[in-house]
Scaffold this motif. Structure first.
Motif, mmCIF file in Angstrom:
data_model
loop_
_atom_site.group_PDB
_atom_site.id
_atom_site.type_symbol
_atom_site.label_atom_id
_atom_site.label_comp_id
_atom_site.label_asym_id
_atom_site.label_seq_id
_atom_site.Cartn_x
_atom_site.Cartn_y
_atom_site.Cartn_z
ATOM 1 N N ALA A 1 0.728 -1.172 0.167
ATOM 2 C CA ALA A 1 0.062 -0.093 -0.042
ATOM 3 C C ALA A 1 1.015 1.148 0.128
ATOM 4 N N ALA A 2 1.906 1.300 0.889
ATOM 5 C CA ALA A 2 2.938 2.527 0.977
ATOM 6 C C ALA A 2 3.537 2.638 -0.701
ATOM 7 N N LEU A 3 4.078 1.405 -1.078
ATOM 8 C CA LEU A 3 4.631 1.515 -2.475
ATOM 9 C C LEU A 3 3.481 2.126 -3.498
ATOM 10 N N LEU A 4 2.447 1.783 -3.632
ATOM 11 C CA LEU A 4 1.369 2.045 -4.412
ATOM 12 C C LEU A 4 1.043 3.721 -4.308
ATOM 13 N N GLY A 5 0.949 4.076 -2.905
ATOM 14 C CA GLY A 5 0.524 5.279 -2.679
ATOM 15 C C GLY A 5 1.666 6.428 -3.026
ATOM 16 N N ARG A 6 2.885 5.852 -2.750
ATOM 17 C CA ARG A 6 4.057 6.825 -3.564
ATOM 18 C C ARG A 6 4.014 6.791 -4.695
ATOM 19 N N ARG B 1 1.479 6.594 -6.969
ATOM 20 C CA ARG B 1 0.394 7.462 -7.494
ATOM 21 C C ARG B 1 0.583 8.890 -7.150
ATOM 22 N N TYR B 2 1.555 9.416 -5.979
ATOM 23 C CA TYR B 2 1.697 10.663 -5.767
ATOM 24 C C TYR B 2 2.761 11.159 -6.647
ATOM 25 N N ARG B 3 3.850 10.345 -7.110
ATOM 26 C CA ARG B 3 4.663 10.653 -8.260
ATOM 27 C C ARG B 3 3.974 11.066 -9.689
ATOM 28 N N ASP B 4 3.142 10.208 -9.818
ATOM 29 C CA ASP B 4 2.262 10.137 -11.046
ATOM 30 C C ASP B 4 1.485 11.679 -11.125
ATOM 31 N N ARG B 5 1.208 12.380 -10.038
ATOM 32 C CA ARG B 5 0.313 13.534 -10.143
ATOM 33 C C ARG B 5 1.316 14.646 -10.505
ATOM 34 N N ARG B 6 2.598 14.640 -10.048
ATOM 35 C CA ARG B 6 3.209 15.798 -10.273
ATOM 36 C C ARG B 6 3.624 16.207 -11.992
#
Length: 66
Positions: free
Chosen positions: A54-59, A61-66
């Motif tokens: 979950a932590a890896l997937l959350g990171r 998704r965050y990177r993709d938003r930049r």
């Protein structure tokens, strides 16, 4: 789908976009069936493993938003 592919493949050029799309769908379905069959044999994830995933997937998704 395989029958449709066989029917389409005979009279058409190999570069036909519809034929290529159908081949891709069949290839994807075959790969997904293989992956699912293998994953189904794995033991369930532990709570720590689920948290890590979950932590890896959350990171990601965050990177993709930049």
């Amino acid at each position: 789908m395989r029958q449709r592919l066989a029917a389409m493949a005979a009279p058409r050029d190999t570069d036909d976009p519809e034929l290529a799309a159908l081949r891709a769908i069949l290839r994807d379905e075959s790969l997904m069936a293989h992956v699912t069959a293998n994953v189904d044999r794995w033991p369930p994830l532990t709570a720590d493993q689920r948290a890590t995933v979950a932590a890896l997937l959350g990171r990601r998704r965050y990177r993709d938003r930049r």
